[in-house]
Design a protein around this motif. Structure first.
Motif, PDB file in Angstrom:
ATOM      1  N   LYS A  40       1.037  -1.566  -0.051  1.00 55.83           N
ATOM      2  CA  LYS A  40      -0.304   0.055   0.140  1.00 55.83           C
ATOM      3  C   LYS A  40       0.563   1.088  -0.317  1.00 55.83           C
ATOM      4  O   LYS A  40       0.995   2.466  -0.746  1.00 55.83           O
ATOM      5  N   SER A  41       1.913   1.675   0.814  1.00 57.34           N
ATOM      6  CA  SER A  41       2.880   2.295   1.048  1.00 57.34           C
ATOM      7  C   SER A  41       3.778   2.822  -0.103  1.00 57.34           C
ATOM      8  O   SER A  41       3.371   3.409  -0.618  1.00 57.34           O
ATOM      9  N   PHE A  42       4.068   1.955  -0.751  1.00 58.54           N
ATOM     10  CA  PHE A  42       4.716   1.817  -1.824  1.00 58.54           C
ATOM     11  C   PHE A  42       4.202   2.477  -3.109  1.00 58.54           C
ATOM     12  O   PHE A  42       4.621   3.025  -3.931  1.00 58.54           O
ATOM     13  N   SER A  43       3.037   1.682  -3.809  1.00 57.31           N
ATOM     14  CA  SER A  43       1.930   2.967  -4.316  1.00 57.31           C
ATOM     15  C   SER A  43       1.123   3.785  -4.078  1.00 57.31           C
ATOM     16  O   SER A  43       1.395   4.709  -4.945  1.00 57.31           O
ATOM     17  N   GLU A  44       1.324   4.494  -2.867  1.00 59.39           N
ATOM     18  CA  GLU A  44       1.255   5.374  -2.815  1.00 59.39           C
ATOM     19  C   GLU A  44       2.848   6.497  -3.051  1.00 59.39           C
ATOM     20  O   GLU A  44       1.727   7.487  -3.571  1.00 59.39           O
ATOM     21  N   SER A  45       3.672   6.141  -2.547  1.00 63.50           N
ATOM     22  CA  SER A  45       5.445   7.168  -2.970  1.00 63.50           C
ATOM     23  C   SER A  45       5.409   6.622  -3.835  1.00 63.50           C
ATOM     24  O   SER A  45       6.754   8.181  -4.057  1.00 63.50           O
ATOM     25  N   ASN A  46       6.334   5.379  -4.085  1.00 65.16           N
ATOM     26  CA  ASN A  46       7.642   5.612  -4.747  1.00 65.16           C
ATOM     27  C   ASN A  46       7.334   6.324  -5.938  1.00 65.16           C
ATOM     28  O   ASN A  46       8.570   7.078  -6.185  1.00 65.16           O
ATOM     29  N   ALA A  47       6.461   6.591  -7.359  1.00 62.92           N
ATOM     30  CA  ALA A  47       6.875   7.228  -7.811  1.00 62.92           C
ATOM     31  C   ALA A  47       6.199   8.967  -7.278  1.00 62.92           C
ATOM     32  O   ALA A  47       7.019  10.308  -8.388  1.00 62.92           O
ATOM     33  N   ILE A  48       6.023   8.816  -6.140  1.00 67.38           N
ATOM     34  CA  ILE A  48       6.125  10.820  -5.622  1.00 67.38           C
ATOM     35  C   ILE A  48       7.561  11.519  -5.301  1.00 67.38           C
ATOM     36  O   ILE A  48       7.878  12.240  -5.600  1.00 67.38           O
ATOM     37  N   GLU A  49       7.820  10.228  -4.143  1.00 69.53           N
ATOM     38  CA  GLU A  49       8.648  11.061  -3.272  1.00 69.53           C
ATOM     39  C   GLU A  49       9.640   9.524  -3.560  1.00 69.53           C
ATOM     40  O   GLU A  49      10.622   9.848  -2.942  1.00 69.53           O
ATOM     41  N   GLY A  50      10.071   8.549  -4.193  1.00 70.85           N
ATOM     42  CA  GLY A  50      10.511   7.286  -3.723  1.00 70.85           C
ATOM     43  C   GLY A  50      10.911   7.079  -2.908  1.00 70.85           C
ATOM     44  O   GLY A  50       9.797   7.266  -1.645  1.00 70.85           O
TER      45      GLY A  50
END
Length: 453
Positions: A40-50
């Motif tokens: 869940k956290s990866f899908s929310e944040s990877n593309a935005i902040e890494g």
């Protein structure tokens, strides 16, 4: 100030997480729940902040008796490659859970002694990580270097794979103190690696200095700070020695508590060091950290982007931090997970295609709200609350516990806002403890934490 030190010098957490590890609800935790929050956290944040990556390299050639970290003492360097291969396999187990390539914004090598490993093996590790990941545009890679064994080849090799920040463990330059903590390293060694890092092109060089060590006097601290001034590292961790000899596996039994400075003496050491650092241009950052205006940590404080996690203070926030290696802790923002502490068990689990966690905690809604308050206080010395935002069921308990702290002029409370005063900054851990509902509801029967002062 002395009476306040006596009053508030009690055992308390350093709050690299909330809830703190002793209060994790391990009965409600499972690997399946951890993986769900991770994805869940990866899908929310990877593309935005890494994401952030912490890699624990546990080997040391000798035991430093001030250290409470998890390590394995050995002079057998043939342990390097098998361990790194296991770390890379663990990383691949995580990558298999994601639907896109991880973008790494922060990467930190800690220990143990990362420079126990050869330069070639450290490059092998980092290159292996990036076979399955990309670097963020504004990435920051850092490592902890031991001044006695960090070579120019170490610095060059890590520079070539993207590292621009290094911290060196200095602790103290007094020989009697160094012998007591089993960390004898002359100033010349620190000077040599600091200058080598600058020559190669590192943009942020840090030194770690500790006060409150066995046999340490205020004159020793002053001597160490003055020697440090001559090198002008970009940032400093100037923190209190955490005396926790009851923790399994650390070496803090080579001296007695009678050899340690008193609480008031420790506070005097801190105030003197802080005064000397301010004179030369260092600015206090959060708790126990100082930086020059040119350093990213100071700039993050100015921009309001300073963050704190299991790696300590960082210049920017990532929602997801994955810890690799024995004893590493991961943070998905919604849960925490810690790896097993035995190297043999760690290698067995990973080589059996099992992510090697053994305990963790799923944050409740109240945990998440309190965590934000503690982060705000630790990073910005203020936090806000009202019924719609920042409120939580036990807020009245917290406000009640803050009343005496307010009367001692350590904080100001106005318009649903708590602001830590200059007088209160040395007591930030005590202020955060007022929010710690787990600590209040289940006071420890045995000693868990180091003293706050």
């Amino acid at each position: 100030m002395c009476s306040l030190v006596q009053k508030y010098n009690i055992p308390g957490p350093r709050y690299t997480s909330y809830p703190t590890v002793p209060y994790w609800d391990i009965t409600n935790f499972s690997g399946k729940k951890w993986q769900k929050t991770l994805q869940k956290s990866f899908s929310e944040s990877n593309a935005i902040e890494g994401i952030s990556l912490y890699i624990h390299l546990p080997f040391c050639e000798s035991m430093c008796t001030f250290c409470g970290c998890h390590k394995r003492i050995t002079k057998r360097h043939e342990v390097e490659v098998p361990y790194l291969k296991t770390v890379l396999k663990e990383w691949q187990l995580y990558c298999n859970l994601f639907n896109e390539k991880p973008i790494i914004k922060e990467l930190h090598l800690g220990g143990g002694t990362p420079t126990f490993f050869s330069p070639e093996n450290l490059k092998y590790l980092i290159n292996g990580i990036f076979k399955s990941a990309d670097k963020a545009a504004d990435y920051e890679f850092s490592f902890e270097g031991h001044p006695n064994n960090t070579t120019k080849e170490h610095l060059q090799a890590l520079y070539e794979v993207g590292f621009r920040r290094v911290s060196f463990g200095v602790q103290d330059y007094n020989e009697k103190v160094q012998k007591a903590i089993h960390r004898v390293q002359p100033f010349e060694n620190v000077e040599k690696v600091t200058e080598a890092a600058r020559e190669i092109g590192y943009t942020s060089i840090g030194h770690d200095i500790i006060f409150g060590l066995p046999h340490q006097t205020i004159q020793d601290v002053e001597h160490t700070i003055l020697k440090t001034k001559s090198l002008m590292p970009d940032r400093l961790a100037f923190y209190s020695y955490a005396h926790v000899p009851w923790l399994k596996g650390n070496g803090q039994r080579g001296y007695s508590e009678e050899d340690l400075p008193s609480a008031s003496a420790k506070r005097n050491q801190y105030e003197k060091g802080k005064e000397l650092l301010a004179e030369v241009g260092y600015h206090e950052i959060g708790m126990d950290h100082f930086a020059l205006k040119t350093d990213s940590l100071y700039q993050a404080m100015e921009k309001g982007s300073l963050h704190r996690n299991f790696m300590g203070y960082t210049a920017s926030k990532t929602q997801l931090m994955i810890g690799l290696g024995v004893s590493s802790i991961s943070d998905s923002w919604y849960s925490f997970a810690q790896n097993v502490k035995s190297i043999e068990e760690y290698e067995h689990l990973v080589n059996s295609d099992i992510i090697p966690i053994y305990r963790g905690h799923i944050l409740t809604e109240e945990d998440e709200i309190i965590r934000k308050h503690i982060l705000n206080l630790m990073c910005h010395f203020e936090t806000s609350f009202d019924k719609k935002e920042g409120g939580f069921p036990d807020l009245e308990i917290t406000l009640g516990k803050l009343e005496e702290i307010k009367n001692d002029q350590l904080i100001e409370i106005t318009n649903n806002k708590i602001i830590v005063t200059e007088k209160g900054k040395p007591f930030i851990r005590n202020i955060c403890m007022a929010f710690d509902m787990h600590l209040h509801k289940r006071a420890p029967e045995t000693r868990l934490f180091s003293m706050t002062i």
